[in-house]
Design a protein around this motif. Structure first.
Motif, PDB file in Angstrom:
ATOM      1  N   UNK A 218       0.817  -1.212   0.000  1.00  0.00           N
ATOM      2  CA  UNK A 218       0.000   0.000   0.000  1.00  0.00           C
ATOM      3  C   UNK A 218       0.854   1.269   0.000  1.00  0.00           C
ATOM      4  N   UNK A 219       1.770   1.369   0.951  1.00  0.00           N
ATOM      5  CA  UNK A 219       2.569   2.595   1.081  1.00  0.00           C
ATOM      6  C   UNK A 219       4.055   2.271   1.045  1.00  0.00           C
ATOM      7  N   UNK A 220       4.825   3.217   0.506  1.00  0.00           N
ATOM      8  CA  UNK A 220       6.285   3.087   0.519  1.00  0.00           C
ATOM      9  C   UNK A 220       6.806   3.428   1.910  1.00  0.00           C
ATOM     10  N   UNK A 221       6.400   4.600   2.414  1.00  0.00           N
ATOM     11  CA  UNK A 221       6.685   5.008   3.785  1.00  0.00           C
ATOM     12  C   UNK A 221       5.374   5.207   4.519  1.00  0.00           C
ATOM     13  N   UNK A 222       5.420   5.143   5.826  1.00  0.00           N
ATOM     14  CA  UNK A 222       4.204   5.210   6.626  1.00  0.00           C
ATOM     15  C   UNK A 222       3.394   6.482   6.358  1.00  0.00           C
ATOM     16  N   UNK A 223       4.076   7.577   5.996  1.00  0.00           N
ATOM     17  CA  UNK A 223       3.387   8.859   5.818  1.00  0.00           C
ATOM     18  C   UNK A 223       3.212   9.248   4.353  1.00  0.00           C
ATOM     19  N   UNK A 224       3.120   8.282   3.463  1.00  0.00           N
ATOM     20  CA  UNK A 224       2.956   8.571   2.029  1.00  0.00           C
ATOM     21  C   UNK A 224       1.823   9.556   1.749  1.00  0.00           C
ATOM     22  N   UNK A 225       0.648   9.313   2.319  1.00  0.00           N
ATOM     23  CA  UNK A 225      -0.512  10.155   2.024  1.00  0.00           C
ATOM     24  C   UNK A 225      -0.331  11.569   2.551  1.00  0.00           C
ATOM     25  N   UNK A 226       0.339  11.691   3.691  1.00  0.00           N
ATOM     26  CA  UNK A 226       0.606  13.014   4.259  1.00  0.00           C
ATOM     27  C   UNK A 226       1.591  13.764   3.375  1.00  0.00           C
ATOM     28  N   UNK A 227       2.647  13.072   2.928  1.00  0.00           N
ATOM     29  CA  UNK A 227       3.624  13.705   2.032  1.00  0.00           C
ATOM     30  C   UNK A 227       2.976  14.172   0.741  1.00  0.00           C
ATOM     31  N   UNK A 228       2.013  13.383   0.236  1.00  0.00           N
ATOM     32  CA  UNK A 228       1.351  13.732  -1.018  1.00  0.00           C
ATOM     33  C   UNK A 228       0.325  14.841  -0.846  1.00  0.00           C
ATOM     34  N   UNK A 268      -2.569   4.809  -4.546  1.00  0.00           N
ATOM     35  CA  UNK A 268      -2.336   5.777  -5.629  1.00  0.00           C
ATOM     36  C   UNK A 268      -1.251   6.795  -5.301  1.00  0.00           C
ATOM     37  N   UNK A 269      -0.918   6.981  -4.023  1.00  0.00           N
ATOM     38  CA  UNK A 269       0.114   7.949  -3.641  1.00  0.00           C
ATOM     39  C   UNK A 269       1.506   7.332  -3.533  1.00  0.00           C
ATOM     40  N   UNK A 270       1.640   6.039  -3.794  1.00  0.00           N
ATOM     41  CA  UNK A 270       2.921   5.357  -3.629  1.00  0.00           C
ATOM     42  C   UNK A 270       3.813   5.621  -4.848  1.00  0.00           C
ATOM     43  N   UNK A 271       4.970   6.274  -4.664  1.00  0.00           N
ATOM     44  CA  UNK A 271       5.810   6.641  -5.811  1.00  0.00           C
ATOM     45  C   UNK A 271       6.415   5.472  -6.567  1.00  0.00           C
ATOM     46  N   UNK A 272       6.361   4.253  -6.029  1.00  0.00           N
ATOM     47  CA  UNK A 272       6.886   3.107  -6.786  1.00  0.00           C
ATOM     48  C   UNK A 272       6.048   2.832  -8.024  1.00  0.00           C
ATOM     49  N   UNK A 279      12.434   5.412  -6.680  1.00  0.00           N
ATOM     50  CA  UNK A 279      11.738   4.564  -5.708  1.00  0.00           C
ATOM     51  C   UNK A 279      11.466   3.173  -6.281  1.00  0.00           C
ATOM     52  N   UNK A 280      11.032   3.137  -7.543  1.00  0.00           N
ATOM     53  CA  UNK A 280      10.806   1.834  -8.184  1.00  0.00           C
ATOM     54  C   UNK A 280      12.126   1.065  -8.291  1.00  0.00           C
ATOM     55  N   UNK A 281      13.191   1.749  -8.675  1.00  0.00           N
ATOM     56  CA  UNK A 281      14.485   1.088  -8.833  1.00  0.00           C
ATOM     57  C   UNK A 281      14.968   0.486  -7.517  1.00  0.00           C
ATOM     58  N   UNK A 282      14.760   1.184  -6.415  1.00  0.00           N
ATOM     59  CA  UNK A 282      15.199   0.687  -5.119  1.00  0.00           C
ATOM     60  C   UNK A 282      14.422  -0.559  -4.708  1.00  0.00           C
ATOM     61  N   UNK A 284      12.908  -2.694  -6.758  1.00  0.00           N
ATOM     62  CA  UNK A 284      13.308  -3.786  -7.638  1.00  0.00           C
ATOM     63  C   UNK A 284      14.699  -4.308  -7.290  1.00  0.00           C
ATOM     64  N   UNK A 285      15.588  -3.402  -6.885  1.00  0.00           N
ATOM     65  CA  UNK A 285      16.931  -3.831  -6.496  1.00  0.00           C
ATOM     66  C   UNK A 285      16.892  -4.715  -5.254  1.00  0.00           C
ATOM     67  N   UNK A 286      15.854  -4.552  -4.440  1.00  0.00           N
ATOM     68  CA  UNK A 286      15.691  -5.381  -3.247  1.00  0.00           C
ATOM     69  C   UNK A 286      15.023  -6.716  -3.568  1.00  0.00           C
ATOM     70  N   UNK A 287      14.735  -6.964  -4.865  1.00  0.00           N
ATOM     71  CA  UNK A 287      14.204  -8.251  -5.282  1.00  0.00           C
ATOM     72  C   UNK A 287      12.704  -8.317  -5.429  1.00  0.00           C
ATOM     73  N   UNK A 288      12.033  -7.164  -5.408  1.00  0.00           N
ATOM     74  CA  UNK A 288      10.575  -7.126  -5.479  1.00  0.00           C
ATOM     75  C   UNK A 288      10.083  -6.643  -6.836  1.00  0.00           C
ATOM     76  N   UNK A 289       8.925  -7.162  -7.242  1.00  0.00           N
ATOM     77  CA  UNK A 289       8.208  -6.694  -8.423  1.00  0.00           C
ATOM     78  C   UNK A 289       7.011  -5.882  -7.951  1.00  0.00           C
ATOM     79  N   UNK A 290       6.759  -4.750  -8.603  1.00  0.00           N
ATOM     80  CA  UNK A 290       5.546  -3.978  -8.341  1.00  0.00           C
ATOM     81  C   UNK A 290       4.485  -4.467  -9.309  1.00  0.00           C
ATOM     82  N   UNK A 291       3.414  -5.025  -8.778  1.00  0.00           N
ATOM     83  CA  UNK A 291       2.402  -5.658  -9.639  1.00  0.00           C
ATOM     84  C   UNK A 291       1.680  -4.639 -10.511  1.00  0.00           C
TER      85      UNK A 291
END
Length: 299
Positions: A218-228, A268-272, A279-282, A284-291
């Motif tokens: 759902x979120x990249x960081x806990x405060x994604x929605x606040x940052x957005x 929708x506020x998650x920059x990945x 953010x997406x590159x980081x 993916x570098x950790x071994x995850x796919x964003x669906x």
């Protein structure tokens, strides 16, 4: 086992209908940078013929249209969907049941707590009782919603649906109102956990060794929605663990033996969500796919 991610977004989808945040704006004007996504759901089959839906999103009609394997195949009325399993009672996971009301037999499976949220709302009576059978499932007891497909529901840290919140609500409690699904066929195991407030040692142990994990992104960081600037709730308040940061899922699951790692239920506020972003590159570098919607796995 075949798996199709029908919807990869969190509640409201992407873009959300009334949102002009940068990510939603890009989804409307630059879909090559941000793919539009529908709300969270997957379809699973042991043979490509008989299918299980896990969660029924408000976007289910479009999702079924977009995936020919789920189209009617014979006669005037038919569906290869034999069953639906619910992982919680959130609107983005149950509202699609209202679309699946056209006289098509299937079985709806959920824990007693989740099923109660459906049974207590009379609008769901459009699913005629003599057509759609509702079956309460105990936690940690395998059942077979589709021949050849074994499912075990297990509690994960979470909370009750937003529309059932009251002063007694607890965030992070492990109850039968928020569950994960361990799905097995042909010696392969898939863990589907679209909502989870934290990664516990018990959860790490349970999913160790799975061939694929579809996990709450759902979120990249806990405060994604606040940052957005579009909300005041944290990921924790919504019952979702962040991908990054202290206690984030990437770090918490780094040393767990897992095959394919996929983030689902992405807000929708998650920059990945932005293709080519740092953010997406980081992630993916950790071994995850964003669906994305339509992503298929063959296990």
């Amino acid at each position: 086992m075949r798996v199709v991610i029908l919807g990869s977004a969190a509640g409201g989808g992407l873009p959300q209908w009334n949102c002009r945040c940068p990510i939603c704006a890009m989804a409307r004007t630059e879909p090559s940078r941000v793919r539009p996504r529908t709300q969270s759901s997957i379809a699973v089959s042991p043979d490509g013929e008989r299918w299980l839906l896990v969660n029924a999103s408000p976007d289910i009609r479009q999702q079924l249209f977009d995936n020919p394997v789920l189209h009617p195949r014979e006669g005037l009325r038919h569906s290869p969907i034999h069953a639906v399993v619910l992982t919680n009672g959130d609107v983005d996971h149950v509202a699609g049941l209202l679309t699946l009301r056209e006289g098509q037999p299937y079985t709806l499976y959920a824990t007693r707590g989740i099923l109660a949220s459906v049974n207590d709302n009379r609008v769901f009576d459009v699913m005629a009782a003599d057509v759609v059978r509702r079956e309460a499932i105990r936690l940690d007891e395998p059942f077979e919603p589709v021949p050849g497909l074994a499912v075990t529901l297990f509690a994960v840290p979470g909370k009750v649906p937003l529309w059932l919140e009251d002063d007694s609500m607890q965030i992070g409690a492990e109850t039968e109102t928020t569950v994960g699904a361990m799905i097995e066929a042909g010696g392969r195991r898939l863990a589907y956990i679209p909502g989870c407030a934290s990664v516990t040692d018990g959860l790490r142990e349970r999913i160790s060794g799975v061939d694929a994990l579809l996990f709450d992104g759902t979120v990249l960081f806990d405060d994604d929605m606040i940052r957005a600037g579009v909300g005041t709730k944290t990921g924790w308040r919504m019952g979702h663990v962040p991908m990054r940061g202290d206690g984030g899922s990437i770090a918490a699951l780094r040393d767990v033996a897992i095959g394919r790692r996929v983030f689902v239920h992405v807000n929708n506020t998650n920059p990945v969500l932005v293709e080519g972003s740092s953010e997406r590159a980081e992630v993916e570098a950790a071994g995850w796919t964003v669906a994305h919607d339509g992503l298929s796995l063959a296990l």
